[in-house]
Design a protein around this motif. Sequence first.
Motif, PDB file in Angstrom:
ATOM      1  N   THR A 150       0.837  -1.204   0.000  1.00  0.00           N
ATOM      2  CA  THR A 150       0.000   0.000   0.000  1.00  0.00           C
ATOM      3  C   THR A 150       0.866   1.247   0.000  1.00  0.00           C
ATOM      4  N   VAL A 153      -3.565   5.787   0.100  1.00  0.00           N
ATOM      5  CA  VAL A 153      -4.847   5.217  -0.328  1.00  0.00           C
ATOM      6  C   VAL A 153      -4.703   4.371  -1.594  1.00  0.00           C
ATOM      7  N   ASP A 154      -3.558   4.434  -2.242  1.00  0.00           N
ATOM      8  CA  ASP A 154      -3.301   3.588  -3.410  1.00  0.00           C
ATOM      9  C   ASP A 154      -2.724   2.253  -2.954  1.00  0.00           C
ATOM     10  N   TYR A 164      -6.386   5.247  -6.231  1.00  0.00           N
ATOM     11  CA  TYR A 164      -7.639   5.637  -5.571  1.00  0.00           C
ATOM     12  C   TYR A 164      -8.251   6.866  -6.240  1.00  0.00           C
ATOM     13  N   LYS A 166     -12.179   9.174  -6.208  1.00  0.00           N
ATOM     14  CA  LYS A 166     -13.519   9.322  -5.622  1.00  0.00           C
ATOM     15  C   LYS A 166     -14.324  10.269  -6.487  1.00  0.00           C
ATOM     16  N   VAL A 171     -16.272   5.434  -4.514  1.00  0.00           N
ATOM     17  CA  VAL A 171     -14.834   5.158  -4.546  1.00  0.00           C
ATOM     18  C   VAL A 171     -14.550   4.139  -5.637  1.00  0.00           C
ATOM     19  N   TYR A 173     -11.073   2.418  -8.138  1.00  0.00           N
ATOM     20  CA  TYR A 173      -9.623   2.306  -8.324  1.00  0.00           C
ATOM     21  C   TYR A 173      -9.316   2.192  -9.810  1.00  0.00           C
TER      22      TYR A 173
END
Length: 293
Positions: A150, A153-154, A164, A166, A171, A173
Amino acid sequence: MDAMRKMDIISIIISLIVTAIVIHNTHGRISRNRYWKIEIAMLAGFIFYWAFAVIMLFVFHFSLFWGLGFIGSVIFIYKYWQLQILRFHDLNYSGWYCLFGHVPIVRLYFLYIRFSKKRTALINEFDESIDYLSFLRKNSLYPEISFLSTDGVDFFVNGIKFEYRKYNNHVQYEVSKISLEENKLLEEYCKKNFKQTENAPSYAEKYKISFLDEGSLLENIKRDLHAMVYKDGFVLINGAEVFIRKNYDLYDIVYKREFSPQIKLYSAIEDDGEYCCQTLTKQELVNLIKVFA
């Protein structure tokens, strides 16, 4: 006198440059017992190498062996210097401490601690984890076992980035279409298990596919692809956090004592109260990962 001083200065500069090069190319550590065995083996091998070269030169008059002796000496010095740096790393000292080997009295003290002092910390500032994904690929553990890391947030699956995004409180990807197509197992899994959203047309090399995250996308990938999850140097495998590093030609696995019941015993355990450490061969490490996954 001036000439001698110039030579001394040149020698110091050369020593600093060589040390910097070796330090830059030396990573990891070596335990005390491994250090003893390998240093003795290296010295014995070096003596045998030069004895053989001298015999070939003076008995059979093969002058080529002068050059081979010189080349062998350079290689030996480089590897020997690396060995000292690895041992200093094991004691939580910088590799630059090797330079004390040029100071007559101080060198005896550092020679003593290299051979006698036991490491006090199982994880220190010079520790580096192995390249987990590369290890999986080289040892036929991939793609049966995936590697997930990780970055905020990616996240990355087998080196492929899921970015990531939004939009309108949803949300999703985004992942490169080309990158995903290079990993058929992951591509088929994502298209089969996740809801794909519409993507605006773009240049082929920049075209991305978006998958809607309904709250469990990352967790599903972890579970279904038997992923080793990476965090701060540790890999999370079936709930056990394990740090894996090179110990010269072997591997150290370091884990908190709370995970001890989950780790098979391969060798004697070092224990500093908080962490435990075992030293494994490559095959033992492969077997451990297979069992965990």
